[in-house]
Design a protein around this motif. Structure first.
Motif, PDB file in Angstrom:
ATOM      1  N   PRO A 199      21.924 -15.925   9.921  1.00 21.68           N
ATOM      2  CA  PRO A 199      20.633 -16.418  10.415  1.00 21.68           C
ATOM      3  C   PRO A 199      20.435 -15.909  11.837  1.00 21.68           C
ATOM      4  N   ASN A 200      19.233 -15.429  12.165  1.00 22.97           N
ATOM      5  CA  ASN A 200      19.059 -14.780  13.458  1.00 22.97           C
ATOM      6  C   ASN A 200      17.608 -14.831  13.914  1.00 22.97           C
ATOM      7  N   LEU A 201      17.388 -14.383  15.135  1.00 23.02           N
ATOM      8  CA  LEU A 201      16.041 -14.154  15.657  1.00 23.02           C
ATOM      9  C   LEU A 201      15.934 -12.680  15.996  1.00 23.02           C
ATOM     10  N   LEU A 202      15.044 -11.988  15.315  1.00 20.76           N
ATOM     11  CA  LEU A 202      14.840 -10.553  15.498  1.00 20.76           C
ATOM     12  C   LEU A 202      13.580 -10.329  16.319  1.00 20.76           C
ATOM     13  N   VAL A 203      13.630  -9.359  17.201  1.00 23.47           N
ATOM     14  CA  VAL A 203      12.432  -8.914  17.909  1.00 23.47           C
ATOM     15  C   VAL A 203      12.233  -7.425  17.640  1.00 23.47           C
ATOM     16  N   ALA A 204      10.977  -7.005  17.677  1.00 24.67           N
ATOM     17  CA  ALA A 204      10.650  -5.597  17.448  1.00 24.67           C
ATOM     18  C   ALA A 204       9.416  -5.265  18.264  1.00 24.67           C
ATOM     19  N   ARG A 205       9.084  -3.978  18.267  1.00 25.34           N
ATOM     20  CA  ARG A 205       7.963  -3.482  19.081  1.00 25.34           C
ATOM     21  C   ARG A 205       6.841  -3.022  18.162  1.00 25.34           C
ATOM     22  N   LEU A 206       5.623  -3.486  18.456  1.00 25.67           N
ATOM     23  CA  LEU A 206       4.444  -2.994  17.758  1.00 25.67           C
ATOM     24  C   LEU A 206       3.975  -1.717  18.450  1.00 25.67           C
ATOM     25  N   ARG A 207       3.700  -0.689  17.649  1.00 29.19           N
ATOM     26  CA  ARG A 207       3.273   0.590  18.219  1.00 29.19           C
ATOM     27  C   ARG A 207       1.946   0.450  18.957  1.00 29.19           C
ATOM     28  N   HIS A 208       1.110  -0.435  18.504  1.00 31.93           N
ATOM     29  CA  HIS A 208      -0.153  -0.689  19.188  1.00 31.93           C
ATOM     30  C   HIS A 208      -0.590  -2.119  18.918  1.00 31.93           C
ATOM     31  N   LEU A 209      -1.483  -2.624  19.723  1.00 29.95           N
ATOM     32  CA  LEU A 209      -2.026  -3.951  19.502  1.00 29.95           C
ATOM     33  C   LEU A 209      -2.857  -3.950  18.232  1.00 29.95           C
ATOM     34  N   LEU A 210      -2.755  -5.026  17.467  1.00 30.22           N
ATOM     35  CA  LEU A 210      -3.540  -5.125  16.245  1.00 30.22           C
ATOM     36  C   LEU A 210      -4.913  -5.675  16.582  1.00 30.22           C
ATOM     37  N   ALA A 226       0.843  -1.187   0.000  1.00 28.47           N
ATOM     38  CA  ALA A 226       0.000   0.000   0.000  1.00 28.47           C
ATOM     39  C   ALA A 226       0.882   1.242   0.000  1.00 28.47           C
ATOM     40  N   PRO A 227       0.395   2.364  -0.490  1.00 27.20           N
ATOM     41  CA  PRO A 227       1.201   3.585  -0.522  1.00 27.20           C
ATOM     42  C   PRO A 227       1.637   4.005   0.867  1.00 27.20           C
ATOM     43  N   ALA A 228       2.831   4.580   0.941  1.00 32.37           N
ATOM     44  CA  ALA A 228       3.343   5.062   2.217  1.00 32.37           C
ATOM     45  C   ALA A 228       2.535   6.263   2.677  1.00 32.37           C
ATOM     46  N   THR A 229       2.438   6.421   3.976  1.00 36.52           N
ATOM     47  CA  THR A 229       1.715   7.550   4.543  1.00 36.52           C
ATOM     48  C   THR A 229       2.617   8.255   5.528  1.00 36.52           C
ATOM     49  N   GLY A 230       2.129   9.362   6.060  1.00 37.90           N
ATOM     50  CA  GLY A 230       2.893  10.116   7.031  1.00 37.90           C
ATOM     51  C   GLY A 230       2.703   9.623   8.446  1.00 37.90           C
ATOM     52  N   GLU A 231       2.005   8.500   8.648  1.00 37.21           N
ATOM     53  CA  GLU A 231       1.762   7.983   9.979  1.00 37.21           C
ATOM     54  C   GLU A 231       3.050   7.430  10.578  1.00 37.21           C
ATOM     55  N   GLU A 232       3.053   7.329  11.912  1.00 46.45           N
ATOM     56  CA  GLU A 232       4.188   6.711  12.588  1.00 46.45           C
ATOM     57  C   GLU A 232       4.273   5.250  12.190  1.00 46.45           C
ATOM     58  N   PRO A 233       5.484   4.687  12.132  1.00 46.11           N
ATOM     59  CA  PRO A 233       5.618   3.282  11.742  1.00 46.11           C
ATOM     60  C   PRO A 233       4.956   2.358  12.754  1.00 46.11           C
ATOM     61  N   LEU A 234       4.366   1.276  12.243  1.00 46.32           N
ATOM     62  CA  LEU A 234       3.722   0.309  13.123  1.00 46.32           C
ATOM     63  C   LEU A 234       4.750  -0.455  13.943  1.00 46.32           C
TER      64      LEU A 234
END
Length: 325
Positions: free
Chosen positions: A311-322, A23-31
């Protein structure tokens, strides 16, 4: 799984060219933010993390496909091997040749279930009890298939395995027993002439359906579960997802987070089928194979099948619950 070093260089290059329709990029904060690798694995030792199951404490169990192992990774990145699947004589797994451990699912009591693809009678679903011990085969699957993703529906007491070669979703009692072909059809089969020879790959369940990705066709499918537990007609929920491997349904809703293996991306797929990239190789991905979410933490294993690095295990933070919509 959607890649393996045994594939030809031409196939690898062709698959790597696939791009997701985003989808097109928006100006919203990244998820997704704060991505970091909490563990790095040994490629030479076959530690190619293929699939993931999360524990309640935030630790993760991974299948190391080429090493035939089940590994446990703590939140601080400590790695220990839970079990190794037995070696087989003359492995002849379709497409990949060698014996590999693929999908993994975890029961509430801590029992782990994994798919083992060998090209022999050892092909099937194996169980590892919470107290350890040797893995035990609880169901045989066709030796000429390649069981890939694995999902557990404890409410119905069944396991579902996606066969990437035979284009079949197998259904097996959780306690073990005879496998039945629960869902078949063109939507699940590999696509002739596609860069990837894998068909049905990742698999997850919600309350009333089984979701399946098809790597060669770049599709995400939803298969309703009927009142008699039979499979309804497959519904295509998204297309254009080149290199899709396994995925997750955060919140048990209609929104999906999916790993795109060769393109090296994780995408958010909305209920209308549009997709937005949320992680890339710049974040540390190296052929991501699967995705898991607990609360607002996102986990992504990368197997480095074609990149052949980190090869790795990456973790990240969701800005909000989906949401669950």
């Amino acid at each position: 799984m959607s890649r393996h070093p045994r594939l030809s260089a031409a196939a690898t290059a062709a698959l790597a060219l696939g791009l997701v329709a985003a989808a097109p990029a928006t100006g919203e904060e990244p998820l997704v933010t704060d991505a970091r690798a909490i563990a790095h694995f040994d490629l030479a030792a076959g530690q190619t993390p293929e699939n993931i199951a999360l524990d309640r404490d935030g630790s993760a169990d991974l299948t190391f496909a080429r090493a035939r192992q089940i590994a446990h990774v703590t939140e601080d990145g400590h790695i220990w091997i839970r079990a190794t699947l037995p070696a087989v004589t003359g492995p002849a797994t379709p497409i990949v040749g060698s014996a590999i451990v693929t999908g993994i699912a975890r029961a509430h009591d801590g029992t782990l279930y994994v798919n083992y693809a060998t090209g022999t009678s050892e092909t099937g679903i194996w169980r590892l009890d919470p107290d350890g011990g040797a893995p035990e085969q609880i169901a045989a699957l066709p030796a000429d298939g390649l069981p890939n993703g694995l999902a557990l529906d404890e409410h119905r007491g069944v396991l579902y395995a996606a066969d990437s070669v035979r284009g079949t979703v197998w259904r097996v009692p959780q306690a073990g027993g005879t496998a039945t072909a629960w869902a078949t059809g063109t939507a699940l089969t590999p696509l002739a002439g596609a860069a990837s020879r894998f068909g049905a790959n990742g698999i997850k369940t919600d309350r009333n359906a089984v979701w399946v990705s098809n790597t060669g066709r770049g599709t995400l499918l939803r298969i309703p579960v009927g009142p008699d537990d039979s499979a309804g007609p497959a519904e295509t929920r998204a297309t254009g997802l080149e290199g899709i491997d396994d995925f997750t349904l955060p919140g048990h809703g209609k929104t999906v987070l999916a790993a795109l293996n060769a393109p090296g991306k994780v995408v958010l797929v909305r209920p209308d089928g549009t997709a937005t990239t949320v992680l890339t190789a710049q974040d540390g991905l190296s052929n991501p194979t699967s995705v898991a979410v607990r609360s607002r933490t996102l986990y992504v294993p990368s197997a480095a099948y074609s990149t052949q690095r980190d090869p790795n295990l990456l973790v990240a933070r969701l800005r909000h619950l989906l949401g669950r919509g």
